[in-house]
Enzyme design. Structure first.
Site, PDB file in Angstrom:
ATOM      1  CE  LYS A  70      -8.699 -11.450  11.753  1.00  0.00           C
ATOM      2  NZ  LYS A  70      -8.054 -10.154  11.972  1.00  0.00           N
ATOM      3  CG  PHE A  92      -5.746  -5.690  12.088  1.00  0.00           C
ATOM      4  CD1 PHE A  92      -4.625  -5.957  11.307  1.00  0.00           C
ATOM      5  CD2 PHE A  92      -6.101  -6.616  13.060  1.00  0.00           C
ATOM      6  CE1 PHE A  92      -3.887  -7.114  11.484  1.00  0.00           C
ATOM      7  CE2 PHE A  92      -5.366  -7.781  13.243  1.00  0.00           C
ATOM      8  CZ  PHE A  92      -4.258  -8.025  12.449  1.00  0.00           C
ATOM      9  CG  ASP A 145       5.309 -10.619   5.140  1.00  0.00           C
ATOM     10  OD1 ASP A 145       5.015  -9.522   5.653  1.00  0.00           O
ATOM     11  OD2 ASP A 145       5.463 -10.764   3.911  1.00  0.00           O
TER      12      ASP A 145
END
Length: 199
Positions: free
Chosen positions: A173, A150, A67
């Site tokens: 990234k 995203f 999460d």
């Protein structure tokens, strides 16, 4: 090699896990047609464990769940655990980013933020095997920048690079991400696990 199912239907996220794991775990995607896992925890760690157990019961194999979200200091931690559905619809990145910029227009003096990722690995029976948390500090841009990534990637600036996550190549990234930090911490725990508990 241990095989795990990534508890996400976000193909971008699953691909990131595959690339970051470099063969240390064999990754499988969730089968099509499964329901969305509940995410009503108050922390990222609670939601990760909830998702992992939910999908382990459905796929009958070890599950790795995460999460992740963005916490903005001047917004008292918003969007936090509501990051994916900040604007009301789960996964509407454009709407979420637009809402964040609107909210920050009232707090332009402080644009500091932190990406957080909580991971939970459970056995096929839903037993918690290990967990980890990773973070990355940055700032929120005045407008979206970049064509990669995203979620909030087009808004999240790494100050030491002067670029948003969406302006970085995938390897760049991954080297700096909160998800990579959490995954490194989790992988460090795997050698001491009782592999017999995986079933």
């Amino acid at each position: 090699m241990m095989e795990v199912c990534i508890a996400s239907q976000n193909r971008h996220k699953v691909r990131e896990f595959e690339e970051m794991l470099h063969g240390q775990l064999l990754v499988r995607s969730l089968p099509d047609g499964l329901p969305e896992a509940p995410e009503d925890g108050t922390t990222f760690a609670e939601n990760a464990l909830q998702k992992a157990r939910f999908y382990a019961a459905l796929v009958q194999m070890p599950v790795l769940a995460d999460d992740s979200g963005l916490c903005v200091a001047s917004l008292h931690g918003e969007p936090g655990v509501l990051s994916a559905r900040y604007a009301g619809v789960h996964g509407d990145d454009e709407a979420n980013n637009a809402k964040l910029l609107r909210r920050l227009a009232e707090h332009a003096e402080d644009r500091s933020a932190e990406f957080v990722c909580a991971l939970a690995l459970v056995s096929a029976a839903g037993q918690t095997l290990c967990s980890a948390i990773g973070t990355m500090s940055g700032e929120i841009a005045l407008e979206p920048r970049g064509a990669h990534g995203f979620g909030y990637d087009p808004l999240f600036i790494l100050p030491h690079l002067g670029r948003t996550f969406a302006e970085l190549s995938p390897p760049e990234k991954q080297a700096h991400s909160h998800r990579k930090a959490a995954l490194d911490a989790l992988l460090a725990k795997l050698p001491v696990l009782d592999w017999g508990d995986m079933e």
